[in-house]
Design an enzyme around this catalytic site. Structure first.
Site, PDB file in Angstrom:
ATOM      1  N   SER A   1       0.805  -1.215   0.000  1.00 51.67           N
ATOM      2  CA  SER A   1       0.000   0.000   0.000  1.00 51.67           C
ATOM      3  C   SER A   1       0.840   1.268   0.000  1.00 51.67           C
ATOM      4  O   SER A   1       0.335   2.334  -0.300  1.00 51.67           O
ATOM      5  CB  SER A   1      -0.955   0.005   1.202  1.00 51.67           C
ATOM      6  OG  SER A   1      -0.217   0.078   2.397  1.00 51.67           O
TER       7      SER A   1
ATOM      8  N   LYS B   1      -0.262   4.347   6.594  1.00 48.65           N
ATOM      9  CA  LYS B   1      -0.804   5.208   5.530  1.00 48.65           C
ATOM     10  C   LYS B   1      -0.458   6.663   5.793  1.00 48.65           C
ATOM     11  O   LYS B   1      -0.165   7.061   6.906  1.00 48.65           O
ATOM     12  CB  LYS B   1      -2.338   5.087   5.478  1.00 48.65           C
ATOM     13  CG  LYS B   1      -2.889   3.712   5.110  1.00 48.65           C
ATOM     14  CD  LYS B   1      -2.803   3.448   3.636  1.00 48.65           C
ATOM     15  CE  LYS B   1      -3.504   2.167   3.226  1.00 48.65           C
ATOM     16  NZ  LYS B   1      -3.326   1.037   4.134  1.00 48.65           N
TER      17      LYS B   1
END
Lengths: 210, 210
Positions: B127, B165
């Site tokens: 990610s 993130k």
DNA sequence: TGTATCAAGAACAATAAAAGAACAAATTTA
DNA sequence: TAAATTTGTTCTTTTATTGTTCTTGATACA
């Protein structure tokens, strides 16, 4: 001092390696639990021998746990799980390696180096960006003069320019391939290329991002 | 000075770790409450021993609580210089952090950590691939519970799933943004998100590539 | 075979720690 | 200022933990 028995050695190793994981010196019972022993009676004897060897501080009925002596702690220093490597300079594609003025050293964890001699470079440029190696990253290089196809190497071109690229070597041609789709692979005569090392690790700081 | 007993050690640890959370030096009763004791009589004895050891300032009937001496505060400082961090486990987007079984420690160079408490995670998943953080990389995380917009954080979603993130926080919405154009930013209520740390460093091994 | 090493467990002694009562000094509140 | 409360101090009693010493048996090794 006599040589240590196997068990004595095992206990010392365990204590040295797990110093940090005990917030305070472990009691004999805690050590038993950690080592998988069911009773502390036999452990006590081994500990006493290590007290005799000067590696553990005497407990004399004080309830203060098993403490390593300073001498014992020194034993582990050399075999730490890291080592200090030379930080050589900056590598930028198309230029010689720019050596830093004063020799610096960096402590590099074993996980991103090898058993063989290594050194550290700072990367300048985006030629390996698709390999996750960014401008400003450090790379750990194992010092050797040969490489296998597909490895990432520090290559010296025409004895003058250094660069960090994938290498592909064929009988009459050597390719240096960037990991950046906006750049082209370069073709050389094998004699033009000197391998100065192979990439074994990389690291990056995000501190200055803030 | 003799080594500390377990309880003495525990109290010093507690005081050092919670200096900030007491607006004024805690009284014996407050300490009892914090430590789960029912009576201060026994605590007093332990405190007096620590006064004797020079780690706590004498109270002499002054009712102003328990204060550490400068010497006691220095005890933790040296371990700050040490660059040995806890390797906590593996972080994979959408799962809880998978703790490793036996506590491990990694020696991390100062260049990719901060002065504040940090820990190490191994990354699983793609990610953050466009930020140069790949599957299998280690990340060094500064332990704190707040972040600025644009920082990369370890976020706990709904108290259950951990993920790495970019974060953007607005009054009524928190966004977790991957660095992977094939993935979408996720929108949450601010209460759903707990920040567990902020990315300060990254490293990767190329050894297994061979 | 004999020796050394080690695990397990019982039993014991010393130390450390918890709880509580009672009191004195400092501090706060009325 | 006086009373009430909090805080630190000094005890004693009880309990828990930790270190110590032994004995017994198993295992490895030369």
């Amino acid at each position: 001092m006599d040589a240590l028995t196997r068990k004595q050695h095992e206990i010392i190793d365990f204590l040295l390696q797990n110093q940090a994981s005990f917030t305070r010196p472990p009691s004999l019972d805690q050590l038993c639990a950690a080592l998988g022993l069911k009773s502390r009676g036999s452990l006590h004897r081994i500990i006493q021998d290590l007290v005799g060897a000067g590696l553990i501080e005497a407990m004399d009925r004080k309830h203060r746990g098993v403490r390593l002596t300073e001498q014992a702690k020194k034993i582990v220093q050399p075999s730490n799980n890291s080592s200090t490597l030379r930080y050589v300079g900056i590598i930028a594609a198309g230029k010689p390696i720019e050596a830093i003025e004063n020799t610096e050293f960096m402590t590099i964890p074993d996980e991103i180096k090898t058993e063989n001699p290594c050194y550290v470079l700072k990367v300048k440029g985006d030629s390996m960006i698709e390999e996750g190696i960014y401008d400003g990253d450090w790379v750990i290089i194992e010092q050797r003069c040969h490489a296998r196809n597909g490895e990432i190497v520090v290559a010296l071109v025409d004895k003058s320019e250094a660069t960090l690229k994938f290498i592909e070597q064929y009988p009459h041609e050597t390719l240096l391939i960037p990991a950046n789709s906006s750049m082209q692979a370069m073709h050389y005569q094998p004699a033009q290329i000197d391998i100065q090392g192979v990439l074994v690790g990389q690291m990056r700081s995000y501190r200055s991002m803030v």
